[in-house]
Design a protein around this motif. Structure first.
Motif, PDB file in Angstrom:
ATOM      1  N   THR A   1       0.837  -1.199   0.000  1.00  0.00           N
ATOM      2  CA  THR A   1       0.000   0.000   0.000  1.00  0.00           C
ATOM      3  C   THR A   1       0.877   1.256   0.000  1.00  0.00           C
ATOM      4  O   THR A   1       1.775   1.388   0.840  1.00  0.00           O
ATOM      5  N   GLU A   2       0.623   2.161  -0.940  1.00  0.00           N
ATOM      6  CA  GLU A   2       1.387   3.404  -0.974  1.00  0.00           C
ATOM      7  C   GLU A   2       0.949   4.297   0.184  1.00  0.00           C
ATOM      8  O   GLU A   2      -0.223   4.632   0.328  1.00  0.00           O
ATOM      9  N   ILE A   3       1.918   4.671   1.007  1.00  0.00           N
ATOM     10  CA  ILE A   3       1.630   5.451   2.208  1.00  0.00           C
ATOM     11  C   ILE A   3       1.843   6.943   1.959  1.00  0.00           C
ATOM     12  O   ILE A   3       1.016   7.772   2.314  1.00  0.00           O
ATOM     13  N   THR A   4       2.963   7.268   1.346  1.00  0.00           N
ATOM     14  CA  THR A   4       3.278   8.667   1.109  1.00  0.00           C
ATOM     15  C   THR A   4       4.339   8.779   0.024  1.00  0.00           C
ATOM     16  O   THR A   4       4.902   7.773  -0.418  1.00  0.00           O
ATOM     17  N   GLY A   5       4.603   9.981  -0.380  1.00  0.00           N
ATOM     18  CA  GLY A   5       5.614  10.216  -1.395  1.00  0.00           C
ATOM     19  C   GLY A   5       5.450  11.603  -1.983  1.00  0.00           C
ATOM     20  O   GLY A   5       4.445  12.284  -1.746  1.00  0.00           O
ATOM     21  N   THR A   6       6.428  12.028  -2.724  1.00  0.00           N
ATOM     22  CA  THR A   6       6.337  13.330  -3.378  1.00  0.00           C
ATOM     23  C   THR A   6       7.283  13.364  -4.562  1.00  0.00           C
ATOM     24  O   THR A   6       7.999  12.377  -4.823  1.00  0.00           O
TER      25      THR A   6
END
Length: 429
Positions: free
Chosen positions: A344-349
């Protein structure tokens, strides 16, 4: 031995003989051939350790550092090559899965077997049986042969036996990692009860969050050498240095070890090869793209600038990318994403979201990108993905992507609900 000391290890050595082939072992035992046919492997080298009554002590280190070996010697499963081990109190040990169990016996029979080996009478085991079965909570499976158990059921029963026989010293070696989250919570609650009762706990774990939260003191091993012992945070920081070969010899707790050049090299973390990509790189990573730009280097650093794969929750950390530009690109976008181990993708930028870099790049250039932020994710294991993308006309283009390229461990002594911590400030009047 002082009554306040639970375990004392003095000048402990464990050396294994490694043979190129099985026949060499027989030839050497019979005296055939010239000289020794084995290569000595020092699993433990001159270990000194004192554990006081009522302490919870964690042992950390990389794979092959001797953590499990020292526990097996303390519990009597292995004999040392030299040195002395003194134990003051009744030990209950939960070592690797299956230790002390007969695979053909059912759960009830194994409870009696384990209890008898520790020194309990059948009557005493009968008195504790209900507590053991309630804690294990494996239902009717307790009447089936343990060879039919799942790893989770197995560890439930093994820990239930170990924890309910009222040991003075509890020793656990990584076994909790196979239990489900609810069972792990129950086990750690029992740890807290044991600490309040003044019991001694020694456990080996790669879960640095648990080490930080539960341990009074931590011992750091590396390739059979004890590098140091002290407060959890201090030793976890040192462990992060060991991971990248940056642990200095001056930090070693026993200078007498440094007279041996081989041990000096081990203590310094040398001989493991140059770090080219990062710490805990995934050997089976997925990569693709047109390769008009190539991510040639990537790693994580902590707030002190040290390369690492473990970040303490609440601290600053940076993700580094070095990108070689192969062909002219109008406006490359550099990005990272953090996922949990379930995907599951939690965060990023990325640099477009942050409006940090919107320029064109030319063939032959190299760009170094650093994303710096505070770690507010909950304690646990995560995976880092990196990418260089962009638009060619109206078409979205991937130049280079590395999925799940690095493992990131978040160390925490306070986890809240969900994926990240809102760092709430609470006032009660």
């Amino acid at each position: 031995m002082d009554e306040n000391i639970a375990i004392r290890v003095t000048n402990l050595e464990k050396v294994y003989k490694l043979y190129n082939k099985p026949s060499d072992r027989v030839r050497e035992a019979l005296g055939f051939g010239k000289g020794k046919l084995h290569t000595p492997h020092h699993a433990l080298s001159g270990i000194n350790l004192t554990i006081n009554r009522g302490e919870t002590v964690g042992i950390i280190g990389t794979n092959g550092s001797g953590k499990s070996t020292i526990l097996k010697i303390i519990t009597g499963v292995l004999n040392p090559t030299s040195g002395e081990v003194e134990v003051n109190g009744r030990i209950s040990a939960l070592l690797e899965l299956g230790a002390g169990f007969n695979m053909e016996y059912n759960g009830i029979e194994n409870i009696y077997l384990n209890g008898t080996m520790i020194g309990f009478s059948e009557k005493e085991i009968d008195e504790k049986m209900n507590d053991i079965l309630e804690f294990a909570d494996i239902g009717e499976y307790v009447y089936q042969p343990v060879k039919t158990y799942s790893s989770g059921m197995f560890v439930r029963l093994a820990f239930a036996v170990a924890i309910n026989i009222e040991p003075e010293i509890l020793i656990v070696d990584e076994a909790l990692s196979v239990g489900d989250v609810f069972f792990q919570a129950k086990c750690y609650h029992k740890f807290e009860e044991f600490k309040q009762m003044g019991k001694t706990i020694v456990f080996v774990s790669h879960d640095l969050s648990s080490i930080s939260k539960y341990c009074d003191r931590v011992v750091l091993l590396n390739q059979g050498v004890k590098l140091g012992e002290g407060e959890p945070k201090e030793m976890i920081d040192a462990y992060k240095q060991v991971l990248v070969g940056q642990y200095t010899i001056a930090d070693t707790d026993d200078n007498s070890l440094l007279e041996d050049e081989q041990l000096r090299a081990l203590a310094a973390g040398k001989g493991s090869g140059e770090l080219t990509k990062g710490v805990n790189v995934n050997p089976d990573l997925l990569e693709y793209g047109s390769k008009k730009a190539i991510i040639s280097e990537y790693y994580i650093t902590d707030g002190k600038g040290l390369k690492t794969s473990a970040i303490i929750k609440g601290n600053s950390f940076s993700i580094h990318m070095k990108v070689d530009i192969v062909q002219d690109i109008a406006s490359p976008v550099f990005a990272f994403t953090i996922k949990n181990i379930k995907g599951t993708e939690i965060t990023g930028t990325n640099t477009m979201f942050e409006k940090a870099f919107l320029d064109s790049v030319k063939s032959g250039e190299t760009k170094e990108i650093v994303f710096t932020q505070e770690m507010n994710l909950q304690g646990g294991e995560y995976l880092l993905s990196l990418g260089v993308t962009g638009y060619e006309g109206d078409n979205f283009t991937v130049y280079h992507r590395l999925y799940d390229v690095l493992n990131l461990t978040v160390i925490s002594d306070k986890d809240t609900v969900g994926f990240y911590d809102m760092n709430s400030k609470i006032e009660v009047k």
